[in-house]
Design a protein around this motif. Structure first.
Motif, mmCIF file in Angstrom:
data_model
loop_
_atom_site.group_PDB
_atom_site.id
_atom_site.type_symbol
_atom_site.label_atom_id
_atom_site.label_comp_id
_atom_site.label_asym_id
_atom_site.label_seq_id
_atom_site.Cartn_x
_atom_site.Cartn_y
_atom_site.Cartn_z
ATOM 1 N N MET A 100 0.820 -1.217 0.000
ATOM 2 C CA MET A 100 0.000 0.000 0.000
ATOM 3 C C MET A 100 0.854 1.267 0.000
ATOM 4 S SD MET A 100 -2.997 -1.038 -0.363
ATOM 5 C CE MET A 100 -3.859 0.518 -0.134
ATOM 6 N N SER A 101 2.090 1.179 0.516
ATOM 7 C CA SER A 101 2.937 2.367 0.567
ATOM 8 C C SER A 101 4.003 2.355 -0.531
ATOM 9 C CB SER A 101 3.633 2.459 1.935
ATOM 10 O OG SER A 101 4.487 1.351 2.140
ATOM 11 N N SER A 102 4.000 1.301 -1.376
ATOM 12 C CA SER A 102 5.021 1.214 -2.416
ATOM 13 C C SER A 102 4.579 1.940 -3.679
ATOM 14 C CB SER A 102 5.299 -0.251 -2.756
ATOM 15 O OG SER A 102 4.212 -0.808 -3.478
ATOM 16 N N GLY A 103 5.561 2.269 -4.535
ATOM 17 C CA GLY A 103 5.257 2.920 -5.801
ATOM 18 C C GLY A 103 4.549 1.996 -6.773
ATOM 19 N N ILE A 104 4.608 0.691 -6.509
ATOM 20 C CA ILE A 104 3.970 -0.271 -7.410
ATOM 21 C C ILE A 104 2.462 -0.059 -7.445
ATOM 22 C CG2 ILE A 104 3.575 -2.710 -7.890
ATOM 23 C CD1 ILE A 104 6.234 -3.332 -6.590
ATOM 24 N N ARG A 105 1.867 0.113 -6.271
ATOM 25 C CA ARG A 105 0.416 0.295 -6.207
ATOM 26 C C ARG A 105 -0.011 1.489 -7.051
ATOM 27 N NH1 ARG A 105 -2.860 3.647 -3.526
ATOM 28 N NH2 ARG A 105 -1.122 4.495 -2.327
ATOM 29 N N MET A 106 0.707 2.605 -6.922
ATOM 30 C CA MET A 106 0.347 3.812 -7.662
ATOM 31 C C MET A 106 0.600 3.632 -9.156
ATOM 32 S SD MET A 106 1.646 6.794 -5.043
ATOM 33 C CE MET A 106 0.742 8.059 -5.917
ATOM 34 N N ALA A 107 1.646 2.877 -9.508
ATOM 35 C CA ALA A 107 1.944 2.645 -10.922
ATOM 36 C C ALA A 107 0.855 1.821 -11.591
ATOM 37 C CB ALA A 107 3.296 1.950 -11.057
ATOM 38 N N LEU A 108 0.223 0.931 -10.809
ATOM 39 C CA LEU A 108 -0.807 0.059 -11.375
ATOM 40 C C LEU A 108 -2.173 0.733 -11.499
ATOM 41 C CD1 LEU A 108 -0.046 -3.333 -9.570
ATOM 42 C CD2 LEU A 108 0.557 -2.671 -11.891
ATOM 43 N N GLU A 109 -2.353 1.832 -10.779
ATOM 44 C CA GLU A 109 -3.655 2.493 -10.780
ATOM 45 C C GLU A 109 -4.044 2.951 -12.192
ATOM 46 O OE1 GLU A 109 -3.543 5.639 -7.946
ATOM 47 O OE2 GLU A 109 -3.831 4.319 -6.230
ATOM 48 N N GLY A 110 -5.262 2.645 -12.572
ATOM 49 C CA GLY A 110 -5.780 3.095 -13.860
ATOM 50 C C GLY A 110 -5.404 2.228 -15.049
ATOM 51 N N LEU A 111 -4.681 1.128 -14.808
ATOM 52 C CA LEU A 111 -4.271 0.267 -15.917
ATOM 53 C C LEU A 111 -5.287 -0.825 -16.217
ATOM 54 C CD1 LEU A 111 -0.421 -0.165 -15.323
ATOM 55 C CD2 LEU A 111 -1.585 1.323 -16.959
ATOM 56 N N GLN A 112 -6.347 -0.883 -15.437
ATOM 57 C CA GLN A 112 -7.447 -1.831 -15.652
ATOM 58 C C GLN A 112 -6.984 -3.292 -15.563
ATOM 59 O OE1 GLN A 112 -9.028 -0.410 -19.432
ATOM 60 N NE2 GLN A 112 -10.503 0.877 -18.369
ATOM 61 N N ILE A 113 -6.071 -3.555 -14.643
ATOM 62 C CA ILE A 113 -5.657 -4.930 -14.371
ATOM 63 C C ILE A 113 -6.691 -5.535 -13.427
ATOM 64 C CG2 ILE A 113 -3.872 -6.377 -13.317
ATOM 65 C CD1 ILE A 113 -1.851 -4.192 -14.169
ATOM 66 N N GLN A 114 -7.256 -6.673 -13.796
ATOM 67 C CA GLN A 114 -8.369 -7.244 -13.044
ATOM 68 C C GLN A 114 -7.960 -7.819 -11.700
ATOM 69 O OE1 GLN A 114 -10.729 -9.953 -15.456
ATOM 70 N NE2 GLN A 114 -10.244 -8.802 -17.304
ATOM 71 N N VAL A 115 -6.815 -8.517 -11.651
ATOM 72 C CA VAL A 115 -6.387 -9.197 -10.418
ATOM 73 C C VAL A 115 -4.943 -8.839 -10.107
ATOM 74 C CG1 VAL A 115 -6.067 -11.408 -9.253
ATOM 75 C CG2 VAL A 115 -7.942 -11.122 -10.894
ATOM 76 N N VAL A 116 -4.706 -8.346 -8.893
ATOM 77 C CA VAL A 116 -3.350 -8.057 -8.419
ATOM 78 C C VAL A 116 -3.160 -8.759 -7.087
ATOM 79 C CG1 VAL A 116 -1.711 -6.291 -7.686
ATOM 80 C CG2 VAL A 116 -3.299 -5.799 -9.564
ATOM 81 N N GLU A 117 -2.183 -9.650 -7.018
ATOM 82 C CA GLU A 117 -1.879 -10.338 -5.771
ATOM 83 C C GLU A 117 -0.473 -9.973 -5.331
ATOM 84 O OE1 GLU A 117 -2.957 -14.349 -5.122
ATOM 85 O OE2 GLU A 117 -4.645 -14.289 -6.529
ATOM 86 N N TYR A 118 -0.275 -9.944 -4.017
ATOM 87 C CA TYR A 118 0.958 -9.424 -3.437
ATOM 88 C C TYR A 118 1.556 -10.437 -2.475
ATOM 89 C CZ TYR A 118 3.731 -6.581 -0.185
ATOM 90 O OH TYR A 118 4.716 -6.099 0.621
ATOM 91 N N ALA A 119 2.898 -10.592 -2.519
ATOM 92 C CA ALA A 119 3.601 -11.489 -1.595
ATOM 93 C C ALA A 119 4.841 -10.784 -1.070
ATOM 94 C CB ALA A 119 3.998 -12.778 -2.305
ATOM 95 N N GLN A 120 5.065 -10.886 0.245
ATOM 96 C CA GLN A 120 6.220 -10.230 0.855
ATOM 97 C C GLN A 120 7.489 -11.074 0.786
ATOM 98 O OE1 GLN A 120 4.822 -8.769 4.815
ATOM 99 N NE2 GLN A 120 5.890 -6.925 4.181
ATOM 100 N N TYR A 121 7.325 -12.377 0.563
ATOM 101 C CA TYR A 121 8.474 -13.276 0.501
ATOM 102 C C TYR A 121 8.383 -14.162 -0.737
ATOM 103 C CZ TYR A 121 9.199 -11.832 5.329
ATOM 104 O OH TYR A 121 9.404 -11.091 6.461
ATOM 105 N N CYS A 122 9.524 -14.668 -1.168
ATOM 106 C CA CYS A 122 9.570 -15.479 -2.387
ATOM 107 C C CYS A 122 8.776 -16.774 -2.248
ATOM 108 C CB CYS A 122 11.014 -15.791 -2.754
ATOM 109 S SG CYS A 122 11.982 -14.334 -3.234
ATOM 110 N N ASP A 123 8.872 -17.434 -1.098
ATOM 111 C CA ASP A 123 8.119 -18.675 -0.907
ATOM 112 C C ASP A 123 6.616 -18.425 -1.000
ATOM 113 O OD1 ASP A 123 10.440 -20.063 -0.622
ATOM 114 O OD2 ASP A 123 10.098 -20.722 1.427
ATOM 115 N N GLU A 124 6.182 -17.309 -0.436
ATOM 116 C CA GLU A 124 4.763 -16.948 -0.500
ATOM 117 C C GLU A 124 4.351 -16.707 -1.953
ATOM 118 O OE1 GLU A 124 1.698 -13.487 1.159
ATOM 119 O OE2 GLU A 124 3.850 -13.338 1.564
#
Length: 221
Positions: free
Chosen positions: A14-38
């Motif tokens: 929520m505080s990363s630049g990724i969230r803002m970069a994705l805004e308005g691109l009409q991507i239907q599903v965005v999933e987030y993981a903090q670790y590689c195994d996740e």
């Protein structure tokens, strides 16, 4: 536009630049993981559910997890997921700017984009997503020069001896003395200094310590 995106990033989404970069691109599903195994588990589940991800956006380094991790670095995550789904598009979003590492990612691992985390990172990430979707490669303009081919340098046993000497804590005079004892030429300090300077330039190392670290990464010593 991409339908389903997986983000592997240890910074809070929520505080990363990724969230803002994705805004308005009409991507239907965005999933987030903090670790590689996740990230791996989410990716594997998506494949099993026959709803695979179209795009992976991944950092290269992650904060240490108190629980043991099978995959701890972004580079290994990229290789693992690409083995499962060769068609996966990959964008690296990282602060890493070492030329040899970038060349490996872009040329050997064939990532589709490399975005440098900088003041322009958010804007460049947004552009990278659009470029990759259109079938183009993207790299942050600041780093574009590192992908230019260098004149090939043959690494000899002599070079390996110099590098091992540095790694063992020897200075140039001690390396010179060791070469003389072995009957190896050239053994003068000036010759050693010139060769080490050439090796530092080739591997983009600023000092002997960095040169040793880089050549260890390449498995030369």
């Amino acid at each position: 536009m991409f339908r389903k995106v997986l983000i592997a990033e240890d910074t809070d989404y929520m505080s990363s630049g990724i969230r803002m970069a994705l805004e308005g691109l009409q991507i239907q599903v965005v999933e987030y993981a903090q670790y590689c195994d996740e990230a791996f588990l989410k990716f594997k589940k998506a494949l099993l559910d026959k709803e695979p991800f179209d795009l992976l956006i991944s950092d290269l380094s992650f904060i240490e997890n108190p629980n043991p991790q099978k995959i701890s670095e972004g580079e290994e995550l990229i290789e693992t997921l690409r083995a499962l789904q060769p068609s996966l598009k990959v964008i690296v979003f990282s602060i890493e700017d070492k030329p040899y590492r970038l060349r490996h990612l872009c040329k050997q691992l064939s990532v589709n984009a490399y975005v440098w985390k900088s003041i322009h990172g958010q804007k460049e990430l947004r552009k990278a997503i659009s470029e990759v979707y259109a079938g183009h490669f993207f790299i942050s303009p600041k780093l574009n020069g590192v992908l230019k081919e260098k004149e090939s340098l043959e690494i000899t046993e002599y070079d390996v001896f110099l590098l091992k000497g540095l790694a063992g804590g020897m200075d140039q005079q001690e390396i010179s003395d060791a070469l003389r004892k072995k009957g190896v030429k050239p053994s003068s300090r000036s010759s050693i200094e010139k060769r080490l300077k050439l090796l530092k330039e080739y591997f983009n190392a600023n000092n002997p310590t960095q040169l040793v670290a880089v050549t260890k990464d390449f498995g030369l010593i």
